[in-house]
Design a protein around this motif. Sequence first.
Motif, PDB file in Angstrom:
ATOM      1  N   ILE A   1       0.839  -1.205   0.000  1.00  0.00           N
ATOM      2  CA  ILE A   1       0.000   0.000   0.000  1.00  0.00           C
ATOM      3  C   ILE A   1       0.873   1.253   0.000  1.00  0.00           C
ATOM      4  O   ILE A   1       1.562   1.511   0.994  1.00  0.00           O
ATOM      5  N   PRO A   2       0.865   2.028  -1.089  1.00  0.00           N
ATOM      6  CA  PRO A   2       1.539   3.331  -1.034  1.00  0.00           C
ATOM      7  C   PRO A   2       0.792   4.240  -0.049  1.00  0.00           C
ATOM      8  O   PRO A   2      -0.432   4.260  -0.014  1.00  0.00           O
ATOM      9  N   THR A   3       1.545   4.970   0.764  1.00  0.00           N
ATOM     10  CA  THR A   3       0.907   5.799   1.793  1.00  0.00           C
ATOM     11  C   THR A   3       0.501   7.177   1.280  1.00  0.00           C
ATOM     12  O   THR A   3      -0.401   7.793   1.854  1.00  0.00           O
TER      13      THR A   3
ATOM     14  N   GLU B   1      -3.025   8.666   3.810  1.00  0.00           N
ATOM     15  CA  GLU B   1      -2.654   8.732   5.220  1.00  0.00           C
ATOM     16  C   GLU B   1      -3.864   8.650   6.152  1.00  0.00           C
ATOM     17  O   GLU B   1      -3.853   7.868   7.117  1.00  0.00           O
ATOM     18  N   SER B   2      -4.899   9.418   5.881  1.00  0.00           N
ATOM     19  CA  SER B   2      -6.030   9.455   6.818  1.00  0.00           C
ATOM     20  C   SER B   2      -6.736   8.107   6.900  1.00  0.00           C
ATOM     21  O   SER B   2      -7.113   7.669   7.995  1.00  0.00           O
ATOM     22  N   GLU B   3      -6.917   7.429   5.782  1.00  0.00           N
ATOM     23  CA  GLU B   3      -7.590   6.132   5.863  1.00  0.00           C
ATOM     24  C   GLU B   3      -6.681   5.062   6.473  1.00  0.00           C
ATOM     25  O   GLU B   3      -7.147   4.193   7.212  1.00  0.00           O
ATOM     26  N   LEU B   4      -5.369   5.141   6.225  1.00  0.00           N
ATOM     27  CA  LEU B   4      -4.454   4.184   6.838  1.00  0.00           C
ATOM     28  C   LEU B   4      -4.351   4.399   8.351  1.00  0.00           C
ATOM     29  O   LEU B   4      -4.176   3.440   9.106  1.00  0.00           O
TER      30      LEU B   4
ATOM     31  N   GLN C   1       4.494   7.557   7.762  1.00  0.00           N
ATOM     32  CA  GLN C   1       5.664   8.334   7.331  1.00  0.00           C
ATOM     33  C   GLN C   1       6.388   7.645   6.186  1.00  0.00           C
ATOM     34  O   GLN C   1       6.959   8.302   5.327  1.00  0.00           O
ATOM     35  N   SER C   2       6.423   6.327   6.224  1.00  0.00           N
ATOM     36  CA  SER C   2       7.133   5.569   5.186  1.00  0.00           C
ATOM     37  C   SER C   2       6.348   5.655   3.877  1.00  0.00           C
ATOM     38  O   SER C   2       5.141   5.875   3.876  1.00  0.00           O
ATOM     39  N   PRO C   3       7.030   5.445   2.754  1.00  0.00           N
ATOM     40  CA  PRO C   3       6.312   5.502   1.475  1.00  0.00           C
ATOM     41  C   PRO C   3       5.381   4.315   1.239  1.00  0.00           C
ATOM     42  O   PRO C   3       4.457   4.398   0.439  1.00  0.00           O
ATOM     43  N   LEU C   4       5.626   3.210   1.963  1.00  0.00           N
ATOM     44  CA  LEU C   4       4.816   2.007   1.772  1.00  0.00           C
ATOM     45  C   LEU C   4       4.429   1.408   3.117  1.00  0.00           C
ATOM     46  O   LEU C   4       5.165   1.528   4.101  1.00  0.00           O
ATOM     47  N   VAL C   5       3.289   0.744   3.118  1.00  0.00           N
ATOM     48  CA  VAL C   5       2.877  -0.111   4.224  1.00  0.00           C
ATOM     49  C   VAL C   5       2.528  -1.454   3.597  1.00  0.00           C
ATOM     50  O   VAL C   5       1.930  -1.509   2.518  1.00  0.00           O
ATOM     51  N   ILE C   6       2.928  -2.536   4.272  1.00  0.00           N
ATOM     52  CA  ILE C   6       2.615  -3.879   3.770  1.00  0.00           C
ATOM     53  C   ILE C   6       1.766  -4.599   4.806  1.00  0.00           C
ATOM     54  O   ILE C   6       2.049  -4.556   6.004  1.00  0.00           O
ATOM     55  N   CYS C   7       0.728  -5.252   4.310  1.00  0.00           N
ATOM     56  CA  CYS C   7      -0.159  -6.065   5.146  1.00  0.00           C
ATOM     57  C   CYS C   7       0.014  -7.524   4.753  1.00  0.00           C
ATOM     58  O   CYS C   7       0.008  -7.858   3.566  1.00  0.00           O
TER      59      CYS C   7
ATOM     60  N   ALA D   1      -0.902  -8.929  10.217  1.00  0.00           N
ATOM     61  CA  ALA D   1       0.050  -7.915  10.678  1.00  0.00           C
ATOM     62  C   ALA D   1       0.314  -6.914   9.565  1.00  0.00           C
ATOM     63  O   ALA D   1       0.053  -7.183   8.387  1.00  0.00           O
ATOM     64  N   PHE D   2       0.829  -5.769   9.979  1.00  0.00           N
ATOM     65  CA  PHE D   2       1.236  -4.704   9.054  1.00  0.00           C
ATOM     66  C   PHE D   2       2.671  -4.320   9.360  1.00  0.00           C
ATOM     67  O   PHE D   2       3.152  -4.529  10.480  1.00  0.00           O
ATOM     68  N   THR D   3       3.334  -3.735   8.385  1.00  0.00           N
ATOM     69  CA  THR D   3       4.601  -3.062   8.633  1.00  0.00           C
ATOM     70  C   THR D   3       4.753  -1.895   7.679  1.00  0.00           C
ATOM     71  O   THR D   3       4.430  -2.028   6.493  1.00  0.00           O
ATOM     72  N   PRO D   4       5.233  -0.753   8.177  1.00  0.00           N
ATOM     73  CA  PRO D   4       5.704   0.269   7.257  1.00  0.00           C
ATOM     74  C   PRO D   4       6.959  -0.273   6.572  1.00  0.00           C
ATOM     75  O   PRO D   4       7.636  -1.164   7.109  1.00  0.00           O
ATOM     76  N   LEU D   5       7.290   0.259   5.405  1.00  0.00           N
ATOM     77  CA  LEU D   5       8.523  -0.120   4.716  1.00  0.00           C
ATOM     78  C   LEU D   5       9.148   1.145   4.143  1.00  0.00           C
ATOM     79  O   LEU D   5       8.542   1.813   3.298  1.00  0.00           O
ATOM     80  N   GLY D   6      10.319   1.482   4.631  1.00  0.00           N
ATOM     81  CA  GLY D   6      10.999   2.678   4.171  1.00  0.00           C
ATOM     82  C   GLY D   6      12.377   2.786   4.786  1.00  0.00           C
ATOM     83  O   GLY D   6      12.845   1.873   5.473  1.00  0.00           O
ATOM     84  N   TYR D   7      13.031   3.913   4.553  1.00  0.00           N
ATOM     85  CA  TYR D   7      14.375   4.142   5.084  1.00  0.00           C
ATOM     86  C   TYR D   7      14.275   4.737   6.485  1.00  0.00           C
ATOM     87  O   TYR D   7      13.575   5.729   6.683  1.00  0.00           O
ATOM     88  N   PRO D   8      14.967   4.135   7.459  1.00  0.00           N
ATOM     89  CA  PRO D   8      14.883   4.630   8.836  1.00  0.00           C
ATOM     90  C   PRO D   8      15.396   6.054   8.978  1.00  0.00           C
ATOM     91  O   PRO D   8      16.393   6.430   8.365  1.00  0.00           O
ATOM     92  N   ALA D   9      14.707   6.829   9.821  1.00  0.00           N
ATOM     93  CA  ALA D   9      15.146   8.179  10.171  1.00  0.00           C
ATOM     94  C   ALA D   9      15.554   8.223  11.641  1.00  0.00           C
ATOM     95  O   ALA D   9      15.828   9.288  12.172  1.00  0.00           O
ATOM     96  N   ASP D  10      15.566   7.064  12.302  1.00  0.00           N
ATOM     97  CA  ASP D  10      15.981   6.995  13.705  1.00  0.00           C
ATOM     98  C   ASP D  10      17.133   6.006  13.832  1.00  0.00           C
ATOM     99  O   ASP D  10      17.598   5.442  12.845  1.00  0.00           O
ATOM    100  N   GLN D  11      17.596   5.806  15.020  1.00  0.00           N
ATOM    101  CA  GLN D  11      18.701   4.891  15.300  1.00  0.00           C
ATOM    102  C   GLN D  11      18.193   3.700  16.104  1.00  0.00           C
ATOM    103  O   GLN D  11      17.270   3.821  16.902  1.00  0.00           O
ATOM    104  N   SER D  12      18.852   2.587  15.910  1.00  0.00           N
ATOM    105  CA  SER D  12      18.486   1.379  16.630  1.00  0.00           C
ATOM    106  C   SER D  12      18.813   1.508  18.107  1.00  0.00           C
ATOM    107  O   SER D  12      19.942   1.824  18.462  1.00  0.00           O
ATOM    108  N   PRO D  13      17.827   1.284  18.978  1.00  0.00           N
ATOM    109  CA  PRO D  13      18.135   1.264  20.414  1.00  0.00           C
ATOM    110  C   PRO D  13      18.858  -0.045  20.764  1.00  0.00           C
ATOM    111  O   PRO D  13      18.839  -0.996  19.988  1.00  0.00           O
ATOM    112  N   ALA D  14      19.461  -0.094  21.915  1.00  0.00           N
ATOM    113  CA  ALA D  14      20.099  -1.336  22.374  1.00  0.00           C
ATOM    114  C   ALA D  14      19.015  -2.400  22.557  1.00  0.00           C
ATOM    115  O   ALA D  14      17.943  -2.121  23.077  1.00  0.00           O
ATOM    116  N   LYS D  15      19.312  -3.613  22.107  1.00  0.00           N
ATOM    117  CA  LYS D  15      18.343  -4.702  22.256  1.00  0.00           C
ATOM    118  C   LYS D  15      18.310  -5.183  23.701  1.00  0.00           C
ATOM    119  O   LYS D  15      19.346  -5.333  24.332  1.00  0.00           O
TER     120      LYS D  15
END
Length: 193
Positions: free
Chosen positions: A74-76, A80-83, A94-100, A165-179
């Motif tokens: 799904i392109p976002t 946006e409002s319906e998603l 925020q990501s350009p795509l969402v996958i279900c 399940a869903f996931t956004p799919l795009g380039y991260p704009a944040d950093q990975s926290p410690a696991k």
Amino acid sequence: MSGAGNTRKKVEIHTPLIEAQGGSMQFIELVTKRYSVRSYKPEPVDDDKLQLVLEAARLAPTAANRQAFRLIVIPTKNRESELLRIYNRSWFVQSPLVICICAIPNEAWVRSDGKNYSDVDAAIVMDHLVLEATDLGLGTCWVGAFDPVAAREVLGIPEQVDPIAFTPLGYPADQSPAKKRKSLDDLVKHKSW
């Protein structure tokens, strides 16, 4: 075995999309690097990368190889409002795509006690998808706390199909926290419970 009577042939599985790009990480490095991304850059996902992510999902094992799942890409943009009816978090769109990932219970393998494996299969498929995305430098965030009624309405999902399940799919704009994970001693039993 050797000799003239040996007719055994080596069978190879060719996956042209994956062979063209190749993986770049050792597996343990890959699973360590994957995290739930909750901030995305607006830049589009290259179609080649999207196809590799979808190919990894397609190649995931499923019970009895029934492949009782479907993916909705799904392109976002302009949706946006319906998603946000499906999952009301700003980073979700925020990501350009969402996958279900959807399960199709009536196509799935069923264990002798009646357990339908469609949800398990969908989870395996989604796991392959998010790991390939990570390997390609893309971010994902597994979303299970969505509104299934809104998902059906917005995406036209038939009654006999279950959104899992869903996931956004795009380039991260944040950093990975410690696991933070429990120790193996806390999670693994040997020989019996």
